[in-house]
Design an enzyme around this catalytic site. Structure first.
Site, PDB file in Angstrom:
ATOM      1  N   LYS A   1      -5.040  -5.376  -9.229  1.00 51.65           N
ATOM      2  CA  LYS A   1      -3.721  -5.213  -8.645  1.00 51.65           C
ATOM      3  C   LYS A   1      -2.695  -5.748  -9.643  1.00 51.65           C
ATOM      4  O   LYS A   1      -3.054  -6.426 -10.600  1.00 51.65           O
ATOM      5  CB  LYS A   1      -3.630  -5.980  -7.333  1.00 51.65           C
TER       6      LYS A   1
ATOM      7  N   HIS B   1      -6.413   1.636  -2.279  1.00 53.53           N
ATOM      8  CA  HIS B   1      -6.269   0.195  -2.424  1.00 53.53           C
ATOM      9  C   HIS B   1      -4.811  -0.154  -2.664  1.00 53.53           C
ATOM     10  O   HIS B   1      -4.048   0.664  -3.158  1.00 53.53           O
ATOM     11  CB  HIS B   1      -7.096  -0.297  -3.606  1.00 53.53           C
TER      12      HIS B   1
ATOM     13  N   TYR C   1       0.846  -1.189   0.000  1.00 50.86           N
ATOM     14  CA  TYR C   1       0.000   0.000   0.000  1.00 50.86           C
ATOM     15  C   TYR C   1       0.879   1.237   0.000  1.00 50.86           C
ATOM     16  O   TYR C   1       1.932   1.259   0.634  1.00 50.86           O
ATOM     17  CB  TYR C   1      -0.866   0.049   1.263  1.00 50.86           C
TER      18      TYR C   1
END
EC number: 4.6.1.16
Lengths: 511, 413
Positions: B368, B319, B311
């Site tokens: 991601k 996120h 992060y």
């Protein structure tokens, strides 16, 4: 993911059935835009033969050359069978269309009928006279208007119905013509024997003397079908590599540098104290610290790989005027490879198999230029996830491809001072608002990486492409980004800026 | 995932959310250490040098330290859960707020059980600031409602088609029973969710018991630290003392490392055996420490099928952008120096391609980017020689990050 179900309220459900959903026919146009999953391509779904047939009919009724440029669109899917006549009839229509499409007779148009002779010694296919657009990016020209085709090129031509391959009837004569100046292509074509069937072609080419494997052909055909120009790269047959028996790889991990040494000498603890601090901790010895950067500096003890472009951190070579060296520097490095005695050689398939070029009207196969992508074809059944050495050797073949300038942080003054030791690590100085500043710039630089290569992992005919790149995490030190980034809009995250989020993450500076 | 939710927020009008806490202020410190920045020297204001001098002198006199005073945070090792527990409220808040270490034992991540419980019992009036668990529950409820609505629409469409084809009379509606069944089932889900979150279904009359409850309501929650988090706080930052609950003794860095390495495999290694060079603890710790030292907030990533999540600033701000898989690597030159080592290296498990594909697919769904963190493992002798010197040991492991993304031909033409 279960979270993704919400947009399915508006979009139809996925299923394996290939029949278009009659019930959802009206929603067809709206849901394409809301396809939020950018990762999942539409290549995963089965083709819709009803739509395919319509393009095929168009093709046969007019000229073969004038194929419709629009790809057939896929219909929506029905999730489960239900007792409506509508579903039954549309399913039947789809099946009929498939049968019809498969039973379509493919013929050679006389104008572009190309014949080639298979050579079972070299695995090449010699085409006496090239015709048509296909050969603009296919084969190697020989004098007299002919061309030699590699196994995958011949197979591709055969599959497309653009090439007729013949067994050599009179091999000695053909070879004699081969050895002589093969200007007389008509005489050459007389030496041809029986035409080769598709089955025979697969048997002859795949695993034949041409070195083609089914994995390589699947990737080749897939990329060609997607419209790329695909040329064999140096490592098509795998490669013999050298590697060091003992580790001399320490040079990849830059030593702290002269400045760090001086600083340690003057300002910091002596070596003994430092060793003791590292041996039992804590790394951040109790005391008073003025800023977090000094704390993070003490924490940084794990040796990490720095991508080769960042020579500025290494004290062995002085920093060049620009922090990012050019690709020529890298080429020189590759060329001047020295081979000490304690090297061993080994064979690996982790090497560039194909060079890929985007289709371009100016493409010439004699001077293809730098490829847009380089792909390494890997069989998923024979290999496992690559080791670092395998990946490194593959990446060492690739040219430097640093993030483009617009992703670099914009410093207030145009010229960055030479001694700014850490390449692109200082994003978000708060001065400029370029794309490279802010955390989005950091993300994009990391994702772009330095050197990169495509891995085509073929698992029994199913290809997964992956882009592998070296990420310069050591270059982007988040703790050195000054101040909190702007809460909104500062993401600037290029491809996926504005990712919404659950709301909690946004507007952190609200009150 | 995120974009879909964003879509729903923009499309369905919703009551404005109550103001959330000022996260930028709350989580201003990236690590649970205090810093004392010097005031800036302003050339146009020569007197500012006095302020600097004052700051220097006062910090010297007051003997202030960056580390927590008067003593460091205390924690104890729980062998049953193989985690490190922090129970002191101040320590829990400090470790969570500055650097996002650990996880509340009764919460999803932030330790907020007490707050949730007070709200549930009606002990706090103001509705400001929903806990993340409440937000999640609401979101799940909305999603369930949406699915129900979708199913209903589909059924109606189907029934209309059947009626048109004359297979159904105008009045009968055979699919409704199924619908009712589904509603009942999902209502049951919601109820079980509520009891799970409420965590105390035994209180029958909260109104009557409120006063008594207030008196006895104690924080039942503690902060759970994963061994690598605890070791980072203890060895690297020096702000956590881990105690052995059996003997009550404080575990030093070496003892702690030994304990964590021995218990990172199952069954735990006997104390007299040296841990393998590539035990899960040391591999994870090396990568964890590496990314922490670069300024990332690192959290465990098991729910996204990876080892770690990276992060920027912390999970309350954005996120995670990167998901890290730790891959031990035995291909360095050191492992090729003699035949015995080569043999050992070949016996190591190599991950299959579908393992990587599966993990990568999940990252695509949750937006991601997958990072493979290769850890070059040193040969056993070398690691063993450095086992007493933690710093030397950690320096034998080397990290290289490689980013893997799916590539589709159709999108790159």
């Amino acid at each position: 993911m279960a979270d993704a179900t919400e947009d399915l309220i508006r979009a139809p459900l996925n299923s394996t059935s290939a029949s278009p959903s009659p019930l959802h026919a009206t929603q067809n146009s709206t849901n394409n835009a809301s396809d939020s999953d950018s990762e999942a391509g539409d290549s995963d779904t089965a083709p819709d033969y009803v739509n395919f047939l319509s393009t095929l009919n168009l093709e046969t009724s007019t000229n073969l050359q004038h194929t419709s440029s629009a790809l057939p669109k896929r219909g929506n899917k029905d999730f489960e069978p239900h007792p409506t006549n509508l579903q039954t009839s549309s399913l039947q229509r789809s099946r009929d269309a498939m049968t019809q499409a498969l039973s379509h007779t493919r013929t050679h148009a006389p104008k572009v009928h190309v014949r080639g002779i298979y050579d079972d010694k070299s695995g090449l296919t010699r085409v006496g006279k090239v015709k048509g657009q296909m050969f603009r990016s296919l084969g190697r020209d020989i004098s007299g208007g002919g061309a030699d085709l590699y196994a995958e090129e011949a197979l591709w031509g055969l599959e497309r119905g653009a090439l007729d391959v013949f067994w050599p009837k009179d091999a000695p004569k053909a070879q004699a013509l081969d050895g002589a100046d093969a200007t007389d292509s008509d005489a050459y074509e007389e030496c041809t024997g029986l035409p080769m069937s598709l089955q025979a072609a697969y048997a002859a080419y795949v695993g034949g003397p041409g070195g083609l494997t089914s994995e390589k052909y699947v990737v080749y055909a897939g990329l060609k079908r997607a419209g790329f120009v695909v040329l064999r790269a140096q490592g098509f047959h795998g490669i013999q590599r050298r590697r060091l028996l003992q580790s001399a790889e320490d040079q990849r991990f830059p030593s702290p540098g002269l400045w760090a040494w001086l600083r340690e000498l003057i300002f910091e603890e002596n070596q003994h104290q430092k060793t003791k601090r590292l041996a039992i901790g804590p790394l951040v010895k109790p005391g008073l610290y003025r800023n977090y950067n000094s704390i993070y500096d003490m924490l940084r003890i794990i040796p990490a790989y720095t991508p080769p472009s960042s020579t500025s951190t290494s004290h062995a070579s002085p920093a060049p005027s620009s922090t990012r060296p050019t690709s020529t520097a890298q080429k020189q490095k590759l060329n001047n490879e020295e081979v000490p005695k304690d090297y061993e050689t080994y064979h690996t398939s982790y090497t560039t198999t194909y060079n890929i070029y985007r289709a371009s009207p100016t493409f010439r196969k004699s001077a293809p230029g730098a490829p847009d992508f380089r792909v390494c074809v890997i069989s998923a059944r024979d290999t496992s996830v690559p080791t670092l050495a395998e990946l490194d050797s593959l990446l060492d073949e690739q040219p430097q491809d640093p993030p483009p300038p617009q992703l670099q942080p914009q410093t207030p003054s145009a010229s960055r001072p030479d001694n700014s030791a850490r390449g692109g690590g200082r994003g978000g100085r708060g001065a400029g608002r370029g794309r490279g500043n802010g955390i989005g710039g950091v993300y994009n630089r990391l994702k772009h990486g330095q050197r990169n290569v495509l891995l085509a992992v073929v698992d029994e005919g199913v290809v997964s492409y992956m882009r592998v790149c070296e990420a310069g995490f050591t270059e982007e030190r988040l703790n050195e980004r000054v101040g909190p980034p702007p809460a909104r809009g500062g993401k600037g995250g290029g491809q996926r800026g504005g990712r919404g989020g659950r709301g909690r993450g946004r507007g952190g500076r609200g009150s | 995932m995120a974009s879909i939710i964003a879509e729903s927020t923009t499309q369905t009008p919703r009551a404005p959310r109550p103001q959330r806490p000022n996260y930028a202020k709350l989580h201003a410190k990236p690590l649970p250490l205090e810093t004392y920045p010097l005031p800036a020297f302003l050339p146009q204001n020569p007197l500012s040098i006095l302020r600097i001098a004052y700051a220097l002198i006062s910090s010297y006199i007051s003997n202030s330290s960056s580390h927590p005073a008067p003593h460091t945070h205390r924690a104890y090792y729980s062998a049953a859960t193989r985690s490190v527990h922090v129970t002191d409220d101040i320590s829990v808040r400090a470790l969570w707020e500055s650097g996002f270490f650990g996880k509340g034992s009764l919460s999803r991540s932030e330790p907020e059980w007490l707050e949730r419980e007070k709200k549930r019992l009606g002990l706090v009036r103001d509705k400001a600031g929903e806990t993340s668990a409440e937000i999640t529950r609401k979101r799940r409820e909305e999603r369930r409602e949406g699915k129900r609505e979708r199913a209903r629409l589909e059924r109606e469409e189907l029934e209309a088609q059947l009626r048109k084809e004359g297979k159904l009379t105008a009045t009968e509606s055979p699919l409704v029973t199924e619908q009712e069944h589904q509603i009942a089932a999902s209502a049951g889900d919601a109820a079980s969710d509520a009891t799970f979150d409420g965590r105390s279904a035994t209180i029958i009359d909260p109104l009557a018991a409120k006063e008594a409850e207030y008196a006895i309501l104690q924080n039942q929650e503690h902060l759970q630290l994963i061994p690598y988090e605890a070791f980072f706080l203890s060895y690297a930052l020096g702000i956590l003392d881990v105690y052995d609950p059996a003997s009550g003794q404080r575990l030093g860095s070496r003892d702690l490392l030994k304990l964590f390495r021995h218990t990172s495999v199952f069954p735990p290694l006997p104390a007299n055996r040296a841990p393998p060079v590539d035990d899960p603890f040391i591999l994870n710790y090396v990568v964890y420490h590496h990314f922490r030292s670069l300024g990332w907030v690192v959290r465990p990533g098991v729910k996204f099928s990876v080892d770690l999540l990276l992060y920027n600033r912390g999970p309350v701000f954005s996120h995670a952008e990167f998901a890290v898989l730790v891959v031990p690597d035995y291909s360095s030159g050191l492992w090729r120096s003699d035949e015995r080592l080569q043999k050992i290296a070949t016996t190591k498990k190599k991950e299959e391609w579908w393992w990587l594909h599966a993990a990568n697919r999940v990252q695509g769904q949750v937006k991601k980017t997958l990072v493979l963190a290769y850890v070059e493992v040193p040969p056993p002798e070398e690691a063993h020689a450095a086992s007493e010197d933690i710093g030397a040991l950690l320096k034998r492991y080397r990290v290289k990050e490689v980013i893997i993304r799916r590539w589709t031909a159709n999108r790159n033409r």
